[in-house]
Each structure stands twice: as C-alpha cells, then as structure tokens.
Design an enzyme around this catalytic site. Structure first.
Site, PDB file in Angstrom:
ATOM      1  N   PRO A   1       0.792  -1.231   0.000  1.00 24.76           N
ATOM      2  CA  PRO A   1       0.000   0.000   0.000  1.00 24.76           C
ATOM      3  C   PRO A   1       0.824   1.281   0.000  1.00 24.76           C
ATOM      4  CG  PRO A   1      -0.116  -1.127   2.119  1.00 24.76           C
ATOM      5  CD  PRO A   1       0.536  -2.068   1.165  1.00 24.76           C
ATOM      6  N   ASN A   2       0.303   2.228  -0.763  1.00 18.84           N
ATOM      7  CA  ASN A   2       0.822   3.591  -0.883  1.00 18.84           C
ATOM      8  C   ASN A   2       2.080   3.706  -1.730  1.00 18.84           C
ATOM      9  OD1 ASN A   2      -1.212   4.867   0.803  1.00 18.84           O
ATOM     10  ND2 ASN A   2      -0.255   3.766   2.494  1.00 18.84           N
TER      11      ASN A   2
ATOM     12  N   ARG B   1       5.397  12.016  -3.157  1.00 20.33           N
ATOM     13  CA  ARG B   1       5.323  12.539  -1.787  1.00 20.33           C
ATOM     14  C   ARG B   1       6.545  12.035  -1.024  1.00 20.33           C
ATOM     15  NH1 ARG B   1       1.445  14.546  -3.696  1.00 20.33           N
ATOM     16  NH2 ARG B   1      -0.724  14.703  -3.035  1.00 20.33           N
TER      17      ARG B   1
ATOM     18  N   TYR C   1      11.726   8.510   0.617  1.00 15.51           N
ATOM     19  CA  TYR C   1      11.640   7.460  -0.410  1.00 15.51           C
ATOM     20  C   TYR C   1      12.270   7.831  -1.755  1.00 15.51           C
ATOM     21  CZ  TYR C   1       8.362   5.580   2.990  1.00 15.51           C
ATOM     22  OH  TYR C   1       7.798   5.103   4.155  1.00 15.51           O
TER      23      TYR C   1
ATOM     24  N   ASN D   1       8.012  -5.797  -1.574  1.00 14.65           N
ATOM     25  CA  ASN D   1       8.014  -4.691  -0.617  1.00 14.65           C
ATOM     26  C   ASN D   1       6.577  -4.603  -0.102  1.00 14.65           C
ATOM     27  OD1 ASN D   1       7.982  -2.371   0.870  1.00 14.65           O
ATOM     28  ND2 ASN D   1       9.088  -1.119  -0.637  1.00 14.65           N
TER      29      ASN D   1
ATOM     30  N   ALA E   1       3.429  -1.089   4.508  1.00 17.17           N
ATOM     31  CA  ALA E   1       2.954  -1.150   5.899  1.00 17.17           C
ATOM     32  C   ALA E   1       2.463  -2.541   6.296  1.00 17.17           C
ATOM     33  CB  ALA E   1       1.860  -0.115   6.113  1.00 17.17           C
TER      34      ALA E   1
ATOM     35  N   HIS F   1       4.471  -4.913   8.686  1.00 20.00           N
ATOM     36  CA  HIS F   1       4.452  -4.834  10.149  1.00 20.00           C
ATOM     37  C   HIS F   1       3.145  -5.336  10.757  1.00 20.00           C
ATOM     38  CE1 HIS F   1       7.748  -2.322   8.935  1.00 20.00           C
ATOM     39  NE2 HIS F   1       6.949  -1.434   8.385  1.00 20.00           N
TER      40      HIS F   1
ATOM     41  N   ASP G   1       1.531 -15.988   5.925  1.00 21.62           N
ATOM     42  CA  ASP G   1       0.990 -17.331   5.674  1.00 21.62           C
ATOM     43  C   ASP G   1       1.020 -17.659   4.185  1.00 21.62           C
ATOM     44  OD1 ASP G   1       0.542 -17.780   8.361  1.00 21.62           O
ATOM     45  OD2 ASP G   1      -1.605 -17.361   8.282  1.00 21.62           O
TER      46      ASP G   1
ATOM     47  N   GLU H   1      12.694  -9.780   0.679  1.00 17.81           N
ATOM     48  CA  GLU H   1      11.926  -8.639   1.212  1.00 17.81           C
ATOM     49  C   GLU H   1      12.748  -7.366   1.013  1.00 17.81           C
ATOM     50  OE1 GLU H   1      11.085  -9.230   5.359  1.00 17.81           O
ATOM     51  OE2 GLU H   1      10.467  -7.143   5.672  1.00 17.81           O
TER      52      GLU H   1
ATOM     53  N   HIS I   1      12.877  -3.069   1.448  1.00 20.11           N
ATOM     54  CA  HIS I   1      12.379  -1.781   1.938  1.00 20.11           C
ATOM     55  C   HIS I   1      13.277  -0.675   1.404  1.00 20.11           C
ATOM     56  CE1 HIS I   1       9.534  -3.794   4.417  1.00 20.11           C
ATOM     57  NE2 HIS I   1      10.501  -4.588   4.822  1.00 20.11           N
ATOM     58  N   ILE I   2      12.652   0.337   0.861  1.00 20.96           N
ATOM     59  CA  ILE I   2      13.412   1.445   0.280  1.00 20.96           C
ATOM     60  C   ILE I   2      14.145   2.194   1.388  1.00 20.96           C
ATOM     61  CG2 ILE I   2      13.176   3.629  -0.975  1.00 20.96           C
ATOM     62  CD1 ILE I   2      10.596   2.318  -2.253  1.00 20.96           C
ATOM     63  N   SER I   3      13.448   2.470   2.467  1.00 16.04           N
ATOM     64  CA  SER I   3      14.050   3.190   3.593  1.00 16.04           C
ATOM     65  C   SER I   3      14.673   2.190   4.570  1.00 16.04           C
ATOM     66  CB  SER I   3      12.979   4.016   4.310  1.00 16.04           C
ATOM     67  OG  SER I   3      12.002   3.165   4.892  1.00 16.04           O
TER      68      SER I   3
ATOM     69  N   ARG J   1      13.997   4.058  11.802  1.00 18.39           N
ATOM     70  CA  ARG J   1      12.732   4.783  11.884  1.00 18.39           C
ATOM     71  C   ARG J   1      11.953   4.374  13.144  1.00 18.39           C
ATOM     72  NH1 ARG J   1       9.879   4.675   6.164  1.00 18.39           N
ATOM     73  NH2 ARG J   1       8.701   6.337   7.190  1.00 18.39           N
TER      74      ARG J   1
ATOM     75  N   ARG K   1       8.174  -0.013  12.986  1.00 20.49           N
ATOM     76  CA  ARG K   1       8.675  -0.506  11.687  1.00 20.49           C
ATOM     77  C   ARG K   1       9.807  -1.516  11.854  1.00 20.49           C
ATOM     78  NH1 ARG K   1       6.208   3.109   8.011  1.00 20.49           N
ATOM     79  NH2 ARG K   1       5.929   5.158   8.951  1.00 20.49           N
TER      80      ARG K   1
HETATM   81  O1  CA2 Z   1      10.829   1.647   3.186  1.00 22.59           O
HETATM   82  C1  CA2 Z   1       9.938   0.988   2.634  1.00 22.59           C
HETATM   83  O2  CA2 Z   1      10.034   0.564   1.483  1.00 22.59           O
HETATM   84  C2  CA2 Z   1       8.621   0.730   3.375  1.00 22.59           C
HETATM   85  O3  CA2 Z   1       8.216  -0.600   3.063  1.00 22.59           O
HETATM   86  C3  CA2 Z   1       7.636   1.729   2.839  1.00 22.59           C
HETATM   87  C4  CA2 Z   1       6.291   1.709   3.551  1.00 22.59           C
HETATM   88  C5  CA2 Z   1       6.459   1.742   5.061  1.00 22.59           C
HETATM   89  O4  CA2 Z   1       5.209   1.575   5.682  1.00 22.59           O
HETATM   90  C6  CA2 Z   1       7.417   0.675   5.546  1.00 22.59           C
HETATM   91  O5  CA2 Z   1       7.572   0.802   6.943  1.00 22.59           O
HETATM   92  C7  CA2 Z   1       8.769   0.822   4.880  1.00 22.59           C
HETATM   93  C8  CA2 Z   1       5.441   2.908   3.127  1.00 22.59           C
HETATM   94  C9  CA2 Z   1       5.187   2.964   1.659  1.00 22.59           C
HETATM   95  C10 CA2 Z   1       4.534   4.249   1.359  1.00 22.59           C
HETATM   96  O6  CA2 Z   1       5.207   4.841   0.275  1.00 22.59           O
HETATM   97  C11 CA2 Z   1       5.051   6.164   0.066  1.00 22.59           C
HETATM   98  C12 CA2 Z   1       5.834   6.706  -0.903  1.00 22.59           C
HETATM   99  C13 CA2 Z   1       5.749   8.033  -1.176  1.00 22.59           C
HETATM  100  C14 CA2 Z   1       4.847   8.829  -0.482  1.00 22.59           C
HETATM  101  C15 CA2 Z   1       4.057   8.267   0.503  1.00 22.59           C
HETATM  102  C16 CA2 Z   1       4.154   6.925   0.776  1.00 22.59           C
END
Ligand code: CA2
Length: 149
Positions: free
Chosen positions: A11-12, A19, A24, A75, A78, A81, A88, A99, A101-103, A108, A112
């Site tokens: 998601p997102n 954003r 990111y 990836n 959210a 977590h 499963d 797996e 994660h960009i960040s 953080r 997370r």
């Molecule tokens: O660091 C990552 O790739 C995450 O999986 C990104 C998730 C976050 O919930 C994880 O803890 C770490 C959030 C993805 C949302 O991506 C956005 C990108 C740009 C603007 C807003 C959200």
C-alpha cells in the site's frame, strides 16, 4: 525458457516519487518497474511487476506465483508490520523470497522494526533505496540458476 519473478508492492507505494522524497527518493514506481525490466532482461528473467493497496490482492498474487513463478521480490510496505495473512501466503510459496524496503526501517519508528514477512524471507534489504529491488532480482536469479552459488 525464461523464469518468471513476481515483484510485489504494497500500500501507498503508488505514491512513490510524488510525496515524501526525503524518505523514499524521487523515482516513481513506474521508474522502478522500468529499471527492474531492464535488469530482468539481462538476467533472462520475466517479471510480473504489481502494486496494490489491498491486502487480499497481494495474497491472491502470491497464490498465483505458487503456480507460475520461481521467486518473489516483495516490498509489503505497511503490511510488513501487520500482516500474518501475507506471511501465511508466503509460507505456502516454495521459491526464494526477498523482502525489500526502500528506507532503512531500523532507523525509523519502533513499529517498523518488526516484520512478519522476515520470518519467511530468504533475504531482507532495507535502506538501499530503490536499488534494493535490483539487488533482490539479482539474488533470485542466482538462487534459481542451474548451479546456485
Ligand atoms: O521503506 C519501505 O520501502 C517501506 O516498506 C515503505 C512503507 C512503510 O510503511 C514501511 O515501513 C517501509 C510505506 C510505503 C509508502 O510509500 C510512500 C511513498 C511516497 C509517499 C508516501 C508513501
């Protein structure tokens, strides 16, 4: 015959590059897909690159991967977590799972730091930006080669 790898995004991540670039980066998800496709061609992999904001859809794609794919780069965003259901589904997949994660999630908020998906993942990449996707594909290529190193 080329091997199919699913690259799944939670998601997102459709907002990537639009954003929160300080967290990111500036690349969009379409940019990431294009880079993955270029590398996949070099690695002789086919990829199914997908994003969803719906947990059930990601689960359905993992089930689809059971029948068609040699590996999964995921990836889960959210859902990382929160989702025992995605864990499963991944546990029912036989090939390698990486797996991404960009960040750097460990730098953080505490919520997370825990990942359900890491209980299944063969490797976890965090904090390397979108390069993590490419490294994940390289790892799957190696693990699914005829003579893995
Ligand atoms: O660091 C990552 O790739 C995450 O999986 C990104 C998730 C976050 O919930 C994880 O803890 C770490 C959030 C993805 C949302 O991506 C956005 C990108 C740009 C603007 C807003 C959200």
């Amino acid at each position: 015959m080329s091997r199919l790898v699913f690259v799944l995004n939670g998601p997102n991540l459709n907002l990537l590059g639009k954003r929160q670039p300080h967290i990111y980066g500036h690349e969009t998800l379409a940019d990431v897909e294009a880079e993955c496709r270029t590398l996949a061609a070099e690695l002789r992999l086919d990829i199914a690159f997908r994003q969803s904001n719906r947990e059930y859809e990601i689960i359905d794609w993992i089930h689809e991967a059971r029948e068609t794919a040699v590996g999964i780069v995921i990836n889960p965003a959210a859902f990382t977590h929160t989702s025992v259901a995605i864990l499963d589904a991944l546990n029912a997949f036989e090939g390698p799972v990486i797996e991404v994660h960009i960040s750097n999630v460990h730098k953080r908020e505490a919520f997370r730091h825990h990942s359900y998906v890491s209980l299944r993942a063969d490797g976890v990449i965090a904090g390397l930006g979108t390069q993590g996707y490419l490294l994940g594909l390289q790892r799957i290529a190696r693990l699914t080669a005829d003579e893995p190193a």
